[in-house]
Scaffold this active site. Sequence first.
Site, short mmCIF file in Angstrom:
data_model
loop_
_atom_site.label_atom_id
_atom_site.label_comp_id
_atom_site.label_asym_id
_atom_site.label_seq_id
_atom_site.Cartn_x
_atom_site.Cartn_y
_atom_site.Cartn_z
N CYS A 114 0.87 -1.16 0.00
CA CYS A 114 0.00 0.00 0.00
C CYS A 114 0.92 1.22 0.00
CB CYS A 114 -0.90 0.02 1.23
SG CYS A 114 -2.11 -1.34 1.29
N GLY A 173 -1.43 1.06 -4.90
CA GLY A 173 -2.79 0.70 -4.53
C GLY A 173 -3.81 1.47 -5.33
N ASN A 212 0.93 0.65 5.98
CA ASN A 212 1.40 -0.16 4.86
C ASN A 212 2.07 -1.39 5.44
OD1 ASN A 212 2.48 -1.20 2.45
ND2 ASN A 212 4.30 0.08 2.58
N GLY A 213 1.54 -2.56 5.13
CA GLY A 213 2.11 -3.80 5.65
C GLY A 213 1.04 -4.84 5.86
N CYS A 265 12.04 -6.26 2.23
CA CYS A 265 11.41 -7.05 1.17
C CYS A 265 12.04 -6.74 -0.18
CB CYS A 265 9.91 -6.74 1.11
SG CYS A 265 9.05 -7.60 -0.22
N TYR A 291 9.43 -5.42 -8.09
CA TYR A 291 8.13 -5.13 -8.70
C TYR A 291 7.37 -3.98 -8.06
CZ TYR A 291 3.23 -5.68 -10.03
OH TYR A 291 1.96 -5.43 -10.46
N SER A 293 7.16 -2.99 -15.59
CA SER A 293 8.24 -3.26 -14.64
C SER A 293 9.36 -4.12 -15.23
CB SER A 293 7.68 -3.94 -13.38
OG SER A 293 6.94 -5.09 -13.72
N ASP A 327 10.51 -10.59 -17.82
CA ASP A 327 9.46 -10.18 -16.89
C ASP A 327 10.04 -10.17 -15.49
OD1 ASP A 327 7.00 -9.38 -15.98
OD2 ASP A 327 5.92 -11.18 -16.61
N ASP A 328 9.33 -9.52 -14.56
CA ASP A 328 9.89 -9.39 -13.22
C ASP A 328 9.61 -10.60 -12.33
OD1 ASP A 328 7.23 -8.83 -11.78
OD2 ASP A 328 7.29 -7.25 -13.27
#
Length: 454
Positions: free
Chosen positions: A55, A81, A155-156, A296, A302, A343, A405-406
């Site tokens: 988010c 988001g 966010n999480g 992360c 991405y 991406s 691609d990612d």
Amino acid sequence: MTIGFLVVLGPSRPRIRTSTCGRLHMSCSGGHDNGPSRLEAEVVNPDDDKLKEECGVFGAWGVPDAARACYYGIHALQHRGQEGAGIVASDGEYLKEEKGLGLVSEVFNENLLQSLPGSSAIAHNRYSTAGGKNVKNVQPFTVDFREGQVSIAHNGNLTNAVVLRSELELRGSIFTTSSDTEVVLHLMAGSVHASRSSQAFGLQRRVADALNRVEGAFSILVLVKDRLVAVRDPFGFRPLVMGRLGTGVVFASETSAFDIIGAEYVREVEPGEMVVVNSDGTQSSSPFPRQRRRACVFEHIYFSRPSSAVFGRSVYMSRYRFGEILAGVSQVDADIVVPVPESGIPSALGYAQASGIPFQMAIMRSSYVGRTFIQPTQSIRDIGVKLKLSPVRELIEGKSLVVVDDSIVRGTTSRKIVRMLRECGAREVRYIITESGRQLDLVNRMLASRADFV
């Protein structure tokens, strides 16, 4: 150890193989679909075959027309988001909120922004990592405590939210949303230590007490009438950065949100750090036990915008480097390198530069397709992919392609892209993924000076 994987097209049906021995690495934590693929007639949005774990949050303190700054901030974070957006502003006495389902530009207009006066505000873009698609689940959440109004944006993803929610409900708590963020508010309300603290320190104590009970990832902004609190989990799993706008202070999930409003990047909010901004200035504390950093890596693969710096490194340059690394470990003969937009573009450029194979935008992405499609008939195959991604037949026909691609979660979209390229006459397709076991190991070492990634 997996380096990536190739989908090789010839006269027979497509087959998937790894480029070195080992298992096929499909996704990191967050992809849970091991069941059968969807029916051919069902619409598949290419964006739905991606992890949905991010988010966007933005906060401003001491900034004239703070709600407008937040509007532009979450507009720059729209990629994090698209389900809903909200802004809460403080005029020094009261908090006022506006939020709704849809994109930032769909939720807000000039009249709504003018109805949110004040020099402090927080805002949120939502992807439903926990909780259904309902306006009640759109953040920020605003509640009344004994000390006054409190608003929170998160966010999480809290991994023990279900257990905590059951415990709180047994004690009489009543929940009005299905979001895991509401658990934090109930834990804050139940803080025994905070009730014994002065009003000046009660909020910080409530936040620290609540977040010491949760497990998982959180980058959180908390707003009351006279202060703004920014806090990040001890692992630093999700990004949170701090900047300056004039004499004010701003916070955001990514630095790209600062660029759009002309704010100056200052630093990351460190893992386990709580930053409090009020009329006395900025104070920092570390109310959580120290943990080994576990940022992360999907933020660089991405989630994040290529123009952002996340965890202290350019997202674009990380993705470009992924492509260079892949070119060194998966050497193939091909006519062109083709990215899956958007991406996959930086990695494809890196692959093309390192391999010497020409780069071509042989797949174009439409910017005008929403996230919901009309159900097609059985006769229209792969309509979701074709609405968003259009092949350039003149570049594809009779060619051997390296498609970059990612990531892959379920493989529904990648299979349809391969089929689409084959229908355009591709002689051979090698579908290469930057997110794989070996690749993540290389990325970890590349960024080891800044953080440990999972």
